[in-house]
Motif scaffolding. Structure first.
Motif, mmCIF file in Angstrom:
data_model
loop_
_atom_site.group_PDB
_atom_site.id
_atom_site.type_symbol
_atom_site.label_atom_id
_atom_site.label_comp_id
_atom_site.label_asym_id
_atom_site.label_seq_id
_atom_site.Cartn_x
_atom_site.Cartn_y
_atom_site.Cartn_z
ATOM 1 N N GLN A 1 0.737 -1.225 -0.058
ATOM 2 C CA GLN A 1 0.030 -0.154 0.025
ATOM 3 C C GLN A 1 0.782 1.136 0.088
ATOM 4 O O GLN A 1 1.981 1.146 0.716
ATOM 5 C CB GLN A 1 -0.874 0.239 1.115
ATOM 6 C CG GLN A 1 -2.060 -1.038 1.100
ATOM 7 C CD GLN A 1 -2.782 -0.928 2.392
ATOM 8 O OE1 GLN A 1 -2.651 -0.263 3.249
ATOM 9 N NE2 GLN A 1 -3.823 -1.811 2.432
ATOM 10 N N PHE A 2 0.637 2.295 -0.588
ATOM 11 C CA PHE A 2 1.033 3.479 -0.815
ATOM 12 C C PHE A 2 0.208 4.606 -0.435
ATOM 13 O O PHE A 2 -1.109 4.625 -0.984
ATOM 14 C CB PHE A 2 1.686 3.508 -2.363
ATOM 15 C CG PHE A 2 2.654 2.748 -2.523
ATOM 16 C CD1 PHE A 2 4.141 3.145 -2.189
ATOM 17 C CD2 PHE A 2 2.679 1.826 -3.296
ATOM 18 C CE1 PHE A 2 5.016 2.167 -2.557
ATOM 19 C CE2 PHE A 2 3.404 0.774 -3.833
ATOM 20 C CZ PHE A 2 4.696 0.862 -3.111
ATOM 21 N N LYS A 3 0.679 5.644 0.197
ATOM 22 C CA LYS A 3 -0.396 6.604 0.586
ATOM 23 C C LYS A 3 0.377 7.967 0.437
ATOM 24 O O LYS A 3 1.476 8.096 1.066
ATOM 25 C CB LYS A 3 -0.889 6.617 1.922
ATOM 26 C CG LYS A 3 -1.904 7.752 2.288
ATOM 27 C CD LYS A 3 -2.365 7.367 3.694
ATOM 28 C CE LYS A 3 -3.357 8.417 4.206
ATOM 29 N NZ LYS A 3 -3.674 8.337 5.740
ATOM 30 N N ILE A 4 -0.244 8.921 -0.216
ATOM 31 C CA ILE A 4 0.387 10.328 -0.348
ATOM 32 C C ILE A 4 -0.388 11.416 0.253
ATOM 33 O O ILE A 4 -1.968 11.359 -0.074
ATOM 34 C CB ILE A 4 0.869 10.671 -1.909
ATOM 35 C CG1 ILE A 4 1.671 12.043 -1.958
ATOM 36 C CG2 ILE A 4 -0.472 10.750 -2.738
ATOM 37 C CD1 ILE A 4 2.172 12.079 -3.223
ATOM 38 N N GLY A 5 -0.032 12.311 0.981
ATOM 39 C CA GLY A 5 -1.051 13.308 1.357
ATOM 40 C C GLY A 5 -0.125 14.865 1.137
ATOM 41 O O GLY A 5 1.010 14.970 1.267
ATOM 42 N N VAL A 6 -1.134 15.727 1.045
ATOM 43 C CA VAL A 6 -0.808 17.185 1.190
ATOM 44 C C VAL A 6 -1.795 17.774 1.971
ATOM 45 O O VAL A 6 -2.879 17.709 2.046
ATOM 46 C CB VAL A 6 -0.707 17.737 -0.471
ATOM 47 C CG1 VAL A 6 -1.970 17.511 -1.074
ATOM 48 C CG2 VAL A 6 -0.258 19.063 -0.506
ATOM 49 N N SER A 7 -1.122 19.063 2.624
ATOM 50 C CA SER A 7 -2.022 20.067 3.429
ATOM 51 C C SER A 7 -1.416 21.280 3.496
ATOM 52 O O SER A 7 -0.480 21.448 3.067
ATOM 53 C CB SER A 7 -2.084 19.412 4.821
ATOM 54 O OG SER A 7 -0.618 19.497 5.355
ATOM 55 N N ILE A 8 -2.342 22.274 3.457
ATOM 56 C CA ILE A 8 -1.771 23.665 3.648
ATOM 57 C C ILE A 8 -2.698 24.329 4.606
ATOM 58 O O ILE A 8 -3.989 24.245 4.796
ATOM 59 C CB ILE A 8 -2.332 24.497 2.442
ATOM 60 C CG1 ILE A 8 -1.488 23.795 1.170
ATOM 61 C CG2 ILE A 8 -1.668 25.886 2.572
ATOM 62 C CD1 ILE A 8 -1.885 24.544 -0.193
ATOM 63 N N VAL A 9 -2.014 24.738 5.661
ATOM 64 C CA VAL A 9 -2.464 25.364 6.926
ATOM 65 C C VAL A 9 -2.332 26.969 6.483
ATOM 66 O O VAL A 9 -1.488 27.426 6.154
ATOM 67 C CB VAL A 9 -1.727 25.053 8.164
ATOM 68 C CG1 VAL A 9 -2.284 26.204 9.545
ATOM 69 C CG2 VAL A 9 -1.741 23.450 8.539
ATOM 70 N N ASN A 10 -3.512 27.716 6.809
ATOM 71 C CA ASN A 10 -3.484 29.168 6.858
ATOM 72 C C ASN A 10 -3.396 29.342 5.391
ATOM 73 O O ASN A 10 -2.369 30.114 4.825
ATOM 74 C CB ASN A 10 -2.398 29.840 7.555
ATOM 75 C CG ASN A 10 -2.994 31.367 7.707
ATOM 76 O OD1 ASN A 10 -3.796 31.839 7.102
ATOM 77 N ND2 ASN A 10 -1.965 31.837 8.197
ATOM 78 N N ILE A 11 -4.168 28.799 4.332
ATOM 79 C CA ILE A 11 -4.220 29.155 2.989
ATOM 80 C C ILE A 11 -4.165 30.592 2.602
ATOM 81 O O ILE A 11 -3.389 31.091 1.723
ATOM 82 C CB ILE A 11 -5.424 28.554 2.152
ATOM 83 C CG1 ILE A 11 -5.574 26.921 2.370
ATOM 84 C CG2 ILE A 11 -5.592 29.002 0.750
ATOM 85 C CD1 ILE A 11 -6.715 26.430 1.906
ATOM 86 N N LEU A 12 -4.860 31.678 3.211
ATOM 87 C CA LEU A 12 -4.942 32.943 3.033
ATOM 88 C C LEU A 12 -3.864 33.738 3.346
ATOM 89 O O LEU A 12 -3.922 34.714 3.142
ATOM 90 C CB LEU A 12 -6.207 33.376 3.492
ATOM 91 C CG LEU A 12 -7.557 32.966 3.013
ATOM 92 C CD1 LEU A 12 -8.780 33.693 3.453
ATOM 93 C CD2 LEU A 12 -7.644 32.875 1.509
#
Length: 845
Positions: free
Chosen positions: A795-806
């Motif tokens: 199994q492979f898992k990729i993730g992306v996040s952005i905190v405080n987009i503005l």
């Protein structure tokens, strides 16, 4: 000729007799095969033990006979008895049992009259037997007066042996037990993998965790901040405030070990590996009487798994750290589990890492009011952290299991700062180390299906060591804070019936704290060591009727503190009632106490670096903290709508001003008091196919009460009058995405009455404490993950996040200082994270 005919006739009869004899002999077959043929012909089922029928051979009865005729024939030809039950089930037993002292019988299900296999039959001497595949059991009737019969999904029965005739076989029919789960348990709250139990606790299953805005991993302490009533006033997992309490008032347990350090990177990352936990239980109120030493919430993290699952390995990396996890089965009854995580900052500075550093060690904009100039602090920082765990699990027989857990956590920081003001260079070097080590030995024994004992011995050690060197060694300041916590917990669980459970236990705890302060110029040395030993007796009774939807758990904890010869009684209450199939009423209440707290002593501004220290109560200037809390809530669920409204009252006595982080006129005062919180928490949630959206709102009125102070009542430092959160989550197959926003009113601060100071006596004159507030906080966060699997099961898992987009600049703190160089007032402002991306990749097989 006649002679030859006679000889032929004789040969004919000779071979005929041989043939008939052979045929008669060939008809002698095993009784098991005869029974199989009768089952097929008459559509019945025989129940018997192998030892009763093995080795028996006979001529089968004629197929034209009736069922009863065949049974009579078999009884005549064997030493067995055949009991015909409604021409459907036929019990076979040995006639020898009729003269013996053996009690035997068969157990059936009432729903379909089928025999039940592996039914537990428990005796008063803790011995146990089980039924075979035909539902049959037998035992010698010696000193046993009664026995219990229990099976998963059926109501337990208690059978008296006194009036049982050993010449008759028992026929016992078990009634099914309705095991409806409370409606509130089966519903995902906030995200998949998060649910609310009937006892009022929130439960997080990291392995089933979906996604939340800004999170790409099931971080326990980040996730819990999504729950209404829980937040962090400075975005730190090392400063979690539950209904207005301070972080140290929460009890954090990892496999029964109390953890005194909860954050890496000074609170921006949890020390608990998010890929390791099996279950996370969070209690805002109404915690079990087995939880002590906290006046606010309980966060119990467990990585224990009784199942011996297949070997597992996973590894992952994000823009802050890399980790590995491995589980290997040593045998069918044991396994070993290891995990490790380390920062990648030693060889790589990612954008995420830089934003975290700017947040924690931001060069605060310090405005000099008198000269209206900015002072630019230059700094060189080096930081790293790691954590590691190891677990050994062993089953011993059918009743015992042993678990050994070890955890180690460490953070290292080196900071060199310098500033040039009026041609004068001021430099400072800070070295800071935080370590937390813990271990426990856990033993569990199932005496029988109704009685269980758990014993847990644990040890936890925490050390904070800070060295500050100012201007080339002109002054060296050393601070050390050490905690050693060890104890034993004994818990006994007794199932009295399908509805009643009684638990009792004993806990012993010894905690020692050392605080060291040393300065070379001027010469100063202080070392304080305190030890407290506490005994606790716990009683708890639970009533759980899933049919009438009543759940009631009443507990009592009796604490005795040796040093103060003091008894403290702590009642606990959990009540949940289903008013109808859609609406639940919940009432939670508790009294709790705490002997260990964090304070800020000899306040120094480390620009965000850890400065809190653990101390023990002395029952006078540092009182034992005591809390009482009551909450009432309604939980409504229908057509994928969910509404939860909870009102609460909370009061904590015995707080000290030095534990509240004051940075105003109370900063150097040492007074005691309390705080009182009234609040409301609302959660509205709707699920539409693969889309889930929710909106939460929290209101609290949180005030200090320091009766001997000139301002006896004023707002709490951790008061946030209004909190509003929203999230929209989409999950389909292996793709997940979440967008969310947070808004809250600004925290209270204290403003100075004037920007000018008296040159001969520089001192800030403040307004009343917490007389004003910062501007509101607003942030929008995004996260998404995708998982796929190869044909080989990797199994492979990729993730992306952005905190405080503005990239909104949110001020999270503001305080004032007298400049040592200019004797003027400085305004110090700190801000939340700026736009912060993160990327993760994980492989598992």
């Amino acid at each position: 000729m006649l002679h030859h005919k006679r000889i032929g006739v004789l040969f004919y009869f000779f071979f005929l007799v041989l043939n008939v004899s052979a045929q008669e002999k060939s008809k002698v077959v095993a009784l098991k095969n005869i029974l199989i043929e009768i089952e097929k012909q008459h559509i019945v089922s025989f129940n018997y033990t192998d030892d009763n029928v093995d080795g028996i051979q006979l001529t089968p009865p004629n197929k034209s006979l009736s069922l009863d005729q065949k049974l009579r024939y078999l009884e005549k030809k064997t030493t067995l008895s055949f009991e015909n039950i409604n021409n459907k089930f036929i019990n076979i037993y040995s006639k020898k049992h009729l003269e013996s002292k053996i009690i035997c019988g068969y157990i059936y299900s009432k729903t379909d009259n089928q025999p039940l296999e592996n039914v537990n039959i428990n005796f008063v001497d803790a011995s146990r037997i089980i039924t075979n595949s035909n539902g049959y059991f037998e035992f010698k009737n010696n000193i046993k007066n009664y026995f219990w019969i229990s099976h998963v999904g059926f109501i337990t029965q208690k059978i008296s042996i006194v009036n049982i005739d050993s010449k008759n076989y028992l026929k016992i029919v078990l009634e099914p037990e309705v095991t409806e789960l409370p409606e509130i348990k089966t519903n995902a709250i906030l995200a998949s993998g998060i649910s609310k139990n009937a006892n009022g606790s929130f439960e997080i299953k990291p392995k089933k965790f979906g996604i939340l805005p800004g999170l790409i991993e099931p971080d326990a302490l980040q996730t819990m901040q999504q729950i209404p009533g829980i937040n962090s006033i400075d975005e730190s997992v090392a400063s979690i405030n539950v209904r207005g309490g301070t972080h140290d008032q929460n009890l954090f347990l990892w496999n029964g070990i109390r953890m005194y350090q909860t954050g890496h990177f000074f609170g921006l990352i949890s020390v608990f590996n998010p890929n390791l936990a099996n279950t996370i239980s969070i209690y805002k109120n109404g915690s079990s009487a087995f939880y002590g030493e906290s006046v606010s919430s309980v966060v119990a993290i467990s990585s224990n798994n009784d199942a011996i699952e297949k070997d597992n390995f996973s590894a992952g990396i994000n823009m802050i750290n890399a980790d590995i996890y491995a589980k290997h089965n040593l045998s069918k009854n044991s396994y070993i589990e290891v995990s490790g995580r380390k920062s990648i900052t030693d060889f790589l500075e990612t954008p995420t890492y830089k934003e975290y550093f700017n947040k924690v060690f931001q060069n605060a904009t310090i405005t000099d009011f008198s000269q209206n100039q900015n002072i630019d602090y230059q700094s060189n920082k080096k930081f790293s952290f790691y954590d590691a765990t190891i677990k050994y699990f062993q089953k011993i027989g059918l009743k015992d299991q042993i678990i050994v857990d070890l955890i180690t956590i460490k953070d290292n920081l080196n900071v060199i700062q310098s500033a040039t003001i009026n041609n004068s260079i001021d430099s400072e070097k800070d070295v800071l180390r935080q370590t937390n080590f813990g271990g426990n030995l856990f033993w569990k024994r199932n005496w029988n299906n109704f009685n269980t004992t758990k014993i847990n011995t644990y040890y936890s050690s925490y050390e904070l060591l800070a060295d500050k060197t100012i201007t080339d060694g002109n002054q060296i300041v050393t601070q050390q804070n050490t905690i050693q916590d060890n104890g034993i917990n004994i818990e006994n669980n007794h199932i009295l019936s399908s509805k009643f459970t009684f638990n009792n236990g004993y806990q012993y705890n010894e905690i020692g704290a050392i605080n060291l302060d040393q300065v070379n110029s001027p010469n100063f040395y202080r070392k304080i060591k305190d030890v407290l030993r506490t005994h606790a007796l716990i009683l708890e009774g639970k009533y759980n009727d899933t049919l009438s939807k009543i759940y009631l758990n009443i507990g009592m904890r009796y604490n005795y503190i040796e040093k103060f010869n003091k008894f403290i009684v702590e009642p606990r209450l959990q009540f949940n009632y289903g008013l109808n199939k859609n609406l639940n009423l919940e009432v939670l209440g508790e009294f709790k106490s705490q002997n260990c707290q964090q304070i800020i002593d000899l306040q120094k501004d480390y620009f965000g670096i850890e400065k809190r220290r653990w101390i023990l109560s002395n029952n006078s200037t540092v009182p034992i903290q005591k809390s009482k809390q009551l909450s009432v809530s309604l939980f409504y669920k229908k057509n994928n709508w969910l509404l939860n409204i909870e009102n609460f009252y909370k009061k904590v006595d015995g707080i000290t001003s030095s534990s509240q982080g004051f940075q105003n006129q109370l900063e150097f005062l040492k007074i005691t008091g309390n705080y009182v919180v009234f609040g409301t928490e609302i959660l509205i949630q709707k699920k539409i196919n693969h889309f889930l959206t929710w909106l939460s709102y929290t209101y609290n009125d949180n005030n200090y009460q320091f009766q001997n102070y000139e301002y006896p009542i004023f707002p709490n430092n951790f008061e946030m009058d209004h909190n509003l959160s929203w999230a929209g989550i989409y999950e389909k197959n292996n793709f997940k995405i979440a967008l969310g926003a947070k808004w809250s009113s600004g925290r209270p601060i204290t403003s100075p009455r004037s920007t000018e100071v008296n040159a001969s006596n520089p001192e800030i004159v403040y307004n009343s404490p917490n007389n004003t507030n910062l501007n509101p906080f607003f942030q929008i966060n995004l996260s998404s993950t995708y998982k796929w699997e190869t044909i080989k099961g990797i199994q492979f898992k990729i993730g992306v996040s952005i905190v405080n987009i503005l990239n909104k600049k949110n001020e999270i703190n503001e305080f004032y200082r007298i400049s040592p160089l200019t004797n003027s007032i400085q305004e110090v402002e700190t801000y939340s994270l700026q736009r912060t991306p993160n990327l993760s990749f994980r492989v598992q097989f």
